[in-house]
Design an enzyme around this catalytic site. Structure first.
Site, PDB file in Angstrom:
ATOM      1  N   GLY A  28       0.823  -1.209   0.000  1.00  0.00           N
ATOM      2  CA  GLY A  28       0.000   0.000   0.000  1.00  0.00           C
ATOM      3  C   GLY A  28       0.855   1.256   0.000  1.00  0.00           C
ATOM      4  O   GLY A  28       2.016   1.222  -0.399  1.00  0.00           O
ATOM      5  N   GLY A  33       5.368   4.948  -8.745  1.00  0.00           N
ATOM      6  CA  GLY A  33       6.182   3.764  -9.030  1.00  0.00           C
ATOM      7  C   GLY A  33       5.290   2.523  -9.057  1.00  0.00           C
ATOM      8  O   GLY A  33       5.394   1.677  -9.960  1.00  0.00           O
ATOM      9  N   HIS A  34       4.394   2.421  -8.072  1.00  0.00           N
ATOM     10  CA  HIS A  34       3.454   1.288  -8.068  1.00  0.00           C
ATOM     11  C   HIS A  34       2.530   1.368  -9.284  1.00  0.00           C
ATOM     12  O   HIS A  34       2.194   0.358  -9.894  1.00  0.00           O
ATOM     13  CB  HIS A  34       2.588   1.315  -6.810  1.00  0.00           C
ATOM     14  CG  HIS A  34       3.338   1.145  -5.528  1.00  0.00           C
ATOM     15  ND1 HIS A  34       3.610   2.181  -4.679  1.00  0.00           N
ATOM     16  CD2 HIS A  34       3.879   0.041  -4.945  1.00  0.00           C
ATOM     17  CE1 HIS A  34       4.274   1.744  -3.635  1.00  0.00           C
ATOM     18  NE2 HIS A  34       4.459   0.444  -3.767  1.00  0.00           N
ATOM     19  N   GLN A  58       8.368  -8.921   7.666  1.00  0.00           N
ATOM     20  CA  GLN A  58       9.567  -8.319   7.065  1.00  0.00           C
ATOM     21  C   GLN A  58      10.031  -7.078   7.816  1.00  0.00           C
ATOM     22  O   GLN A  58      10.931  -6.386   7.349  1.00  0.00           O
ATOM     23  CB  GLN A  58       9.354  -8.048   5.572  1.00  0.00           C
ATOM     24  CG  GLN A  58       8.325  -7.000   5.218  1.00  0.00           C
ATOM     25  CD  GLN A  58       8.042  -6.970   3.717  1.00  0.00           C
ATOM     26  OE1 GLN A  58       7.356  -7.833   3.181  1.00  0.00           O
ATOM     27  NE2 GLN A  58       8.580  -5.989   3.022  1.00  0.00           N
ATOM     28  N   ASP A 147      13.950  -1.855  -5.303  1.00  0.00           N
ATOM     29  CA  ASP A 147      14.324  -2.867  -4.310  1.00  0.00           C
ATOM     30  C   ASP A 147      15.033  -3.999  -5.042  1.00  0.00           C
ATOM     31  O   ASP A 147      14.524  -5.125  -5.156  1.00  0.00           O
ATOM     32  CB  ASP A 147      13.081  -3.351  -3.561  1.00  0.00           C
ATOM     33  CG  ASP A 147      12.471  -2.224  -2.750  1.00  0.00           C
ATOM     34  OD1 ASP A 147      13.191  -1.604  -1.957  1.00  0.00           O
ATOM     35  OD2 ASP A 147      11.273  -1.942  -2.932  1.00  0.00           O
ATOM     36  N   GLN A 150      15.622  -7.301  -3.311  1.00  0.00           N
ATOM     37  CA  GLN A 150      14.355  -8.046  -3.201  1.00  0.00           C
ATOM     38  C   GLN A 150      14.082  -8.817  -4.496  1.00  0.00           C
ATOM     39  O   GLN A 150      13.659  -9.973  -4.462  1.00  0.00           O
ATOM     40  CB  GLN A 150      13.228  -7.052  -2.906  1.00  0.00           C
ATOM     41  CG  GLN A 150      11.837  -7.629  -3.027  1.00  0.00           C
ATOM     42  CD  GLN A 150      10.774  -6.720  -2.461  1.00  0.00           C
ATOM     43  OE1 GLN A 150      10.594  -6.661  -1.249  1.00  0.00           O
ATOM     44  NE2 GLN A 150      10.039  -6.023  -3.304  1.00  0.00           N
ATOM     45  N   SER A 183       7.717   5.400  -0.852  1.00  0.00           N
ATOM     46  CA  SER A 183       6.741   5.766   0.192  1.00  0.00           C
ATOM     47  C   SER A 183       7.422   6.556   1.295  1.00  0.00           C
ATOM     48  O   SER A 183       6.775   7.306   2.026  1.00  0.00           O
ATOM     49  CB  SER A 183       6.116   4.502   0.788  1.00  0.00           C
ATOM     50  OG  SER A 183       5.647   3.674  -0.239  1.00  0.00           O
TER      51      SER A 183
END
Ligand code: PAF
Length: 294
Positions: A28, A33-34, A58, A147, A150, A183
């Site tokens: 959320g 970017g999302h 996490q 990320d 990730q 974020s």
């Protein structure tokens, strides 16, 4: 758009769609970017599943899980505008039911960089992403370059556990001054906001040196350090040049692609950014072919 809050609702909605399914997992607090991940998923697939789950597994004990921004109503509106078919917003007990005791740990690539600063972080990420893959059964899942570690961890996990899901890596979205969207940027004061693009300038300076022929990781790291040192509001955490598949730190010159990663604390937030060298690899195709390739 169907909003599924339970796994049973998600499974029912998923069973009703056919063809390819794109998955965009998020925590959320969505930004552009999302939105770009959602746009790629929408363009590529017959159906799009997007998730909002602030994954407690996490967050470390000293990281404030409860303070993570939660903007679910606005996020659902963003999903709707982006043409998402199924939004999944589970409660924690739905993802980690009582008695839960199975985790996924990707050993080596989880250890350095962010993994070194945040012990257990990538175990939490790999576990929840494996669960989301099993729940949503996507054809392709979309992750942001920002990320990068990730991405490498998830690709390794997906290959090692034989998930039939492709991983698409979407380039970092930036402000006009180069600051990577995050974020965490909402916590920057105006002065810190003006200072933060130093991170992008450091990556670009080293990328240009690489383009001019420099291949020694020490020289490229030194350039990034020097640019970062010019900004008094920034406190450098690490400057890394690593192999983009193993994430091992490089210490000798090589013509193979390199992953430059920087983490700098500016005010409250720790800001992360990265780039592949050569710089022309920082496209969806270049990133997807290079980062964490198995
Ligand atoms: O990148 C994120 O927002 C999270 O790490 C992810 C992939 C949604 C897993 O919780």
């Amino acid at each position: 758009m169907i909003v599924a809050r339970t796994l049973a609702e998600l499974r029912a909605a998923r069973a009703a769609v056919s063809g390819t399914v794109g998955l965009v997992p998020t925590m959320g607090a969505l930004h552009d970017g999302h939105r770009t991940l959602l746009d790629h998923a929408r363009a590529d697939n017959d159906a799009v599943v997007a998730t909002i789950f602030v994954n407690p597994a996490q967050f470390g004990p000293n990281e404030d899980f409860s303070a993570y921004p939660r903007t679910v109503e606005a996020d659902l509106a963003t999903f709707e505008r982006a043409g998402v078919d199924i939004a999944f917003t589970p409660l924690t007990a739905e993802v980690y039911p009582p008695g839960f005791q199975t985790t996924v740990e990707v050993e080596h690539v989880s250890q350095g960089l962010e993994g070194g600063r945040r012990p257990g972080h990538f175990k939490g990420v790999a576990t929840v992403v494996a669960k989301l893959f099993n729940m949503a059964q996507p054809t392709t899942a979309y992750f942001g370059q920002k990320d990068a570690q990730q991405v490498v961890v998830i690709r390794r996990m997906a290959a090692d556990l034989n998930f039939p899901t492709d991983i698409a890596v979407i380039p970092t979205q930036r402000e006009a001054d180069g600051l990577a969207l995050s974020s965490r940027n909402r916590y920057l004061t105006p002065a810190e906001c003006a200072a933060a693009p130093v991170i992008y300038r450091a990556l670009t300076a080293a990328g240009e040196m690489y383009a001019a022929g420099e291949r020694h990781p020490d020289a490229l790291r030194a350039t990034m350090q020097a640019v970062l040192a010019s900004e008094p509001l920034g406190r450098v955490d690490y400057v890394s040049l690593a192999d983009p598949v193993t994430l091992r730190e490089l210490d000798t010159p090589t013509d193979a692609p390199m992953l430059a990663s920087l983490t700098v604390q500016i005010g409250q937030p720790r800001l992360l950014d990265n780039a592949l060298f050569p710089l022309h690899l920082n496209t969806r195709a270049g990133l997807t072919q290079t980062l964490g390739k198995t």
